[in-house]
Design an enzyme around this catalytic site. Sequence first.
Site, PDB file in Angstrom:
ATOM      1  N   THR A  13      -8.448  34.407   3.127  1.00 43.11           N
ATOM      2  CA  THR A  13      -9.045  33.333   2.712  1.00 43.11           C
ATOM      3  C   THR A  13      -8.493  32.147   3.241  1.00 43.11           C
ATOM      4  O   THR A  13      -8.822  31.233   3.982  1.00 43.11           O
ATOM      5  CB  THR A  13      -9.911  33.436   1.273  1.00 43.11           C
ATOM      6  OG1 THR A  13     -10.117  34.344   1.111  1.00 43.11           O
ATOM      7  CG2 THR A  13     -10.696  32.880   0.773  1.00 43.11           C
ATOM      8  N   ALA A  33       0.965  14.471  14.212  1.00 46.73           N
ATOM      9  CA  ALA A  33       2.192  15.218  13.985  1.00 46.73           C
ATOM     10  C   ALA A  33       3.579  14.673  15.013  1.00 46.73           C
ATOM     11  O   ALA A  33       4.348  14.519  15.123  1.00 46.73           O
ATOM     12  CB  ALA A  33       2.082  16.611  14.061  1.00 46.73           C
ATOM     13  N   GLY A 187     -17.200  35.970  -8.058  1.00 42.56           N
ATOM     14  CA  GLY A 187     -15.590  36.074  -7.199  1.00 42.56           C
ATOM     15  C   GLY A 187     -14.874  34.748  -7.717  1.00 42.56           C
ATOM     16  O   GLY A 187     -13.496  34.367  -6.713  1.00 42.56           O
ATOM     17  N   LYS A 205       1.987  26.938 -12.366  1.00 41.03           N
ATOM     18  CA  LYS A 205       1.764  25.150 -11.725  1.00 41.03           C
ATOM     19  C   LYS A 205       2.288  24.189 -12.436  1.00 41.03           C
ATOM     20  O   LYS A 205       2.755  23.406 -11.482  1.00 41.03           O
ATOM     21  CB  LYS A 205       0.518  25.465 -11.756  1.00 41.03           C
ATOM     22  CG  LYS A 205      -0.502  26.479 -10.497  1.00 41.03           C
ATOM     23  CD  LYS A 205      -1.697  25.945 -10.773  1.00 41.03           C
ATOM     24  CE  LYS A 205      -2.582  27.025  -9.779  1.00 41.03           C
ATOM     25  NZ  LYS A 205      -4.394  27.439 -10.053  1.00 41.03           N
TER      26      LYS A 205
END
Length: 436
Positions: A13, A33, A187, A205
């Site tokens: 994913t 960049a 999901g 986290k």
Amino acid sequence: MKPVKIGLLGLGTVGGGTATVLQRNAEEISRRAGRGIIVDFAATLEIERAEELGLEGLRLTENAFDVVNDPDIDIVVELIGGYSPAKELVLQAIANGKHVVTANKALIALHGNEIFAKAQEKGVMVTFEAAVAGGIPIIKALREGLSANKINWIAGIINGTGNFILTEMREKGRAFDDVLAEAQALGYAEKDPTFDVEGIDAAHKLSILSSLAFGIPLQFEKTYTEGISTITPEDVEYADELGYTIKHLGIARRTEQGIEQRVHPTLIPKTRLIANVNGVMNAVLIMGDAVGPTLYYGAGAGDEPTASAVVADIIDIVRVMTSDPNNRVPHLAFQPDQLADIPVLPLEAIQTAYYLRVCVLDEPGVLAEITTILGKSNISVEAFIQKQPKVGETKVDIILLTQRVNEGDMNKALAQIEALTVTCSHVVKIRVETLK
Ligand code: HSE
């Protein structure tokens, strides 16, 4: 200048999202960049699916070590998750002098100290914006945007699955198991939902945020972790009646004694902005001494929201990869030799307010017995609800909100309340934070 070559580990994913965003926004990204960025090599076990992505010139392998050992690759992007072989791959990439981008919160929370030390030695960068709160640039905010501040505390909704479940329970009066089954079907939750609903994902986290906020080494193992599986529709309703919403919060707070680092269901006033963060969305509230409260909101998961963070990390690296390694933004926000040895406090030493639901026999004097124990323990009651017992019932719930108290003192008082002959079961205790 030659384009920078990316090696992707994982084309699921997030890997697919990363490749898509890099390709779709290639022109804009290269303007930012200062160089082109191309996905040159990717490791996946689903070669056929990867070919369907139609990424021009992309080399594929089933062996992720082929990517980290490839001399053409400048930046390795680790998106396979889990501890192993992710750790070995990242360490090998660093040993080979490659910069690393990872979305792997478990890896950073548990092995970040070792990984950053190795990266420092080799003069390479390891970035991990996607590891916390998906697309929200919270690492950047803490590490750079708020670097003038002494951070006092952080409170975050940092697990979307848990937030979806609690939102459904509150909005529709549904039971935990029922919503969890739906979250799995949609999901959102994994087949084994333990990491999400028992708070382990949020603790990974939070330990990262805490380290960045207070300049301490990563200490996941010291994070108190309590899940939401014991929250009942009754507690959600009583909390609502008292003017609160139950959220699964990660809280990191600086106190005079040390750092509180805890994940648990928390009653917060309904009027707070963060109390209105619903469904799978994430939000992090940070209190800095100069800026005051700041709130960050967004998608905590998903292919392109997570890719947004991964690609931003890649761009950051590309912008400074030729600079002196000693003059870069430190991995954990503070200079490595400045990480402080401030203790992470055990749970008994934290201070918070409490919601208590005590099931008692509906007899005269019961309330007085309970409030006497609380009074003698120096615990002040802020609000109180008692419902009439249902017809034919001899038991009734009483709900108390207390003022802030030390958790150890609260536990001693609760042991006395639970030992009374008039209390009929374990007291439900949920912590309360006003987030002022
Ligand atoms: N499983 C996480 C959540 C998403 O539900 O928020 C990835 O960190």
